[in-house]
Every structure is written in C-alpha cells, then in structure tokens.
Design an enzyme around this catalytic site. Structure first.
Site, mmCIF file in Angstrom:
data_model
loop_
_atom_site.group_PDB
_atom_site.id
_atom_site.type_symbol
_atom_site.label_atom_id
_atom_site.label_comp_id
_atom_site.label_asym_id
_atom_site.label_seq_id
_atom_site.Cartn_x
_atom_site.Cartn_y
_atom_site.Cartn_z
ATOM 1 N N LYS A 14 -3.042 -3.062 8.116
ATOM 2 C CA LYS A 14 -3.149 -4.521 8.066
ATOM 3 C C LYS A 14 -2.280 -5.032 6.926
ATOM 4 C CE LYS A 14 -5.386 -6.269 11.361
ATOM 5 N NZ LYS A 14 -4.801 -7.244 12.266
ATOM 6 N N TYR A 36 0.736 -0.681 15.451
ATOM 7 C CA TYR A 36 -0.159 -0.761 14.295
ATOM 8 C C TYR A 36 0.425 -0.039 13.092
ATOM 9 C CZ TYR A 36 -4.205 -0.525 11.304
ATOM 10 O OH TYR A 36 -5.051 -0.647 10.228
ATOM 11 N N ASP A 57 0.888 -1.166 0.000
ATOM 12 C CA ASP A 57 0.000 0.000 0.000
ATOM 13 C C ASP A 57 0.922 1.210 0.000
ATOM 14 O OD1 ASP A 57 -1.534 2.198 0.788
ATOM 15 O OD2 ASP A 57 -2.799 1.016 2.143
#
Ligand code: 13P
Ligand code: 13P
Ligand code: MG
Ligand code: MG
Length: 365
Positions: free
Chosen positions: A231, A228, A11
């Site tokens: 994902k 984090y 991404d």
C-alpha cells in the site's frame, strides 16, 4: 528567503514482517542526511518511522521536485536498503524501491512525496502526518473537515482570514488529471469527488489568497505497476495558525476514526488509529492502520521539535473506538465490505486464485 519542506518516504524493509523500521535503518538514514547538512545541500532534517515506513523530513531552499533533493532521498533509501535491510535480512528489504528482494509485493516502485515551498512567516507551526497500512485517499476525509467543515474548524466561522474558505486541488489518480475546486461554494462538487477515495485524492490545499496550506503524497503504485506492490502508505504536510486552521482544529479531524483501505495485504478496510511515535507499529491483522502527527516550528528552515501530537490521553477514546470498530470489521472475515471490492482486488494476489477456478465454471442453462 523561501523554504521548502519535503517529506519523502519509502518502505525499505522492516523488522518482523511489515511491523517496524529497525533503529539501525533510522541511524543510517540520519548519517546520510547529516552529511547533506554539512555540505550545505539541505538546511535540516528529521528521520522517523510510522510502522514499516521510513520517513525523511527535509528542509532546504531548492524548491519542489528538485533533482538533488529527490536524489538525496533516493540514495538514502538505497543506502539503508543495501547497508542495513539486506545484510540484516529484514522483511521486504527495499520494498518500495527498485530491488531484487521479493515479498509477495512486486518491486519497481517509487517513494511517496509531499512537498511545499513558501515564505516562512514570523512564526511557522507545521504538522507532518505519516500513516501506515493505508493509502493517500485516507487523508481526504480529515483534510476536508479541517479546511471546509465549520463543525470541525471553528476558525472558518470565527476568523475573518479563514472565512473565505480554501481551494482544493484534487488528482484523479486513474486518469492522471487534476482539478481545483473552491470551498465553500463548490463544496458539494468537491465531496462528489473526495468520497471516491481510491481514485480522487487531495494533492494540495491553498488559502483563497494562494497561500499553500497542505500538501499530500498521491502515488498509487499499484496503478503505475498494474499489480499489488504494497500500500502507498501516505504522508502529508499541513501549515497551521495565523490565518490557517489552528493545530487543535487540524488534530480534531482525527478524533473520528474513519474507515480507510489498506489493512492486511492491502486488501481490507479498517479504522484509522491516531497514535504516538512509540505506538506507530501495526500488530493485529497487520493493523489497525495508524497515523502519527508531528508538530514543528520552523526557524529559518531549521526544524524545532517534534511535538508528538497524538501522544495524549485526549485521543484514548478514539483509540478505544478504533478497537471496537476493528473488532466489528474483523468479524466479516473475507466478506465485502470489510474486504475491498473487486476493482481494488485486481491489484492483489486474489486474481491468481480466481484464475485457477476459471475452467470450472459452466454455462447456466
Ligand atoms: P507475503 O507473506 O508473501 O510477503 O505477503 C503477505 C503480505 O504481507 C503482503 O504484503
Ligand atoms: P505495507 O504496505 O505497510 O508494507 O504492508 C503490507 C501489507 O500488506 C501488510 O499486511
Ligand atoms: Mg512493508
Ligand atoms: Mg507500510
């Protein structure tokens, strides 16, 4: 000659939050990979996206984990980030790469990789899967069903070449360990691992003769970074037919929309929706999580295709079911089990909120 199929994704920024890759990003990636074909580094490529993830499918003769091929993919992601994502101020530009763009996700990540090297058969049909808003363990259930469940894969019963079963190499992503288990004889042991999707992830599947049949990305970047970082939207390559599961047997496993982790802020469970390329864009609550399946025939390393395999009314019923389940899950709001458990939430921004309350707690007398 052996061919290597590499599916490498990242991404590197997207249009309207975490929604879709911009066509100019795809164009920039294609241009760079075209140069690599011209110089003879790679044989062929196909660039596509699943939601906000840019997917580079590359064929070559250099084997797995080749620095030149991985370097090419890395440079392609950097070029797209620097020449398109950043100038256009796309959201989370360079999200999965070393980058100075901030998105609430912490930078300093690597792309996901699925690769396999094999002798090309007289006819070589492959399927590549790419998912968005989920994690590598999302493929555990469908791949188990494809390669080990005779109620999914008729060939396990009918075809003597499949009848011996398959070997699964599973990674423990917490401990950095791997184990190989044979099916059907060790099926219960295998399932004892695969059900813990956040920890045990299918890495490779082989025929009992050692033929590579499937390869998955396994990176859990939050575990590497300790926080984090988006994902780890996974990818997977599956070889099919002629002694391996048929294309339809592979797709059949996705007709059941199982729950996967990764919806909204990487913090919720949602049903996995099989979609066409044009529908590979998450909307409702940044989801529901999606998966695309592209079929190719290899022709001396060249990619003939793709066939957009979920672009079919045969999956409409699954998609309807997905929305029913999605609706049900959303009614739970911030409550478990719709929201992930505390272990997984460790890697989100929730601990910052809990930290604020720390001093308010008193001992119960
Ligand atoms: P930001 O809005 O801070 O990026 O976080 C929300 C999100 O989309 C998490 O990836
Ligand atoms: P991605 O991991 O696809 O960037 O999504 C981030 C997110 O949390 C969206 O809600
Ligand atoms: Mg994103
Ligand atoms: Mg994504």
């Amino acid at each position: 000659m052996k061919v290597t199929v590499s599916l490498i994704k990242a991404d590197v920024g997207s249009l309207a939050g975490h929604h879709i890759v911009h066509p100019k990003q795809i164009e920039a990636a294609r241009e760079n990979l075209k140069l690599a074909v011209e110089t003879g580094l790679i044989t062929d490529f196909y660039v596509f996206n699943c939601g906000d993830d840019l997917e580079l499918l590359i064929t070559h003769n250099k084997g797995e984990d080749n620095p030149e091929i991985h370097g090419l993919a890395w440079n392609t992601f950097k070029i797209v980030t620097d020449n398109v994502s950043k100038p256009m101020k796309l959201y989370a530009a360079g999200q999965d790469l070393l980058s100075d763009a901030f998105s609430g996700n912490i930078r300093g990540l690597g792309p996901g990789v699925a690769e396999m090297e094999f002798e090309e058969r007289p006819s070589e049909p492959i399927i590549v899967f790419a998912a968005d808003k989920t994690e590598p363990g999302a493929f555990n259930l469908p791949l188990f069903r494809v390669f080990a469940d005779p109620f999914n894969t008729a060939g396990l019963i009918i075809d003597p070449r499949l009848h011996k079963g398959f070997s699964f190499t599973v990674l423990d992503v917490l401990e950095g360990l791997k184990v190989t288990l044979n099916c059907p004889e060790e099926m219960y042991d295998l399932l004892a691992l695969l059900g813990t999707t956040g920890r045990y992830v299918i890495y490779k599947i082989y025929s009992r003769e050692g033929l590579i049949a499937a390869s998955c990305s396994t990176t859990r970047l939050s575990l590497i970074a300790g926080r984090y970082v988006g994902k780890d939207d996974p990818v997977c390559i599956v070889r099919t037919q002629s002694g391996l599961p048929a294309v339809g047997e592979v797709l059949e496993a996705f007709a059941f929309p199982h729950l996967v982790a990764g919806w909204m802020r990487g913090s919720h469970y949602g049903p996995l929706m099989p979609v066409s390329l044009k529908e590979a864009k998450c909307t409702r609550f940044d989801g529901p999580p999606r998966v695309v399946a592209l079929g190719f025939q290899l022709n001396n390393g060249k990619l003939i295709g793709p066939a957009d395999l979920f672009d079919d009314p045969a999956f409409d019923y699954t998609r309807m079911k997905v929305m029913e389940i999605a609706d049900y899950m959303r009614r739970h709001g911030p409550f478990m089990p719709a929201r992930l458990g505390p272990d997984e939430m460790e890697y989100t921004t929730l601990p910052q909120v809990l930290e604020k309350l720390k001093d308010r707690f008193e001992k119960v007398k």
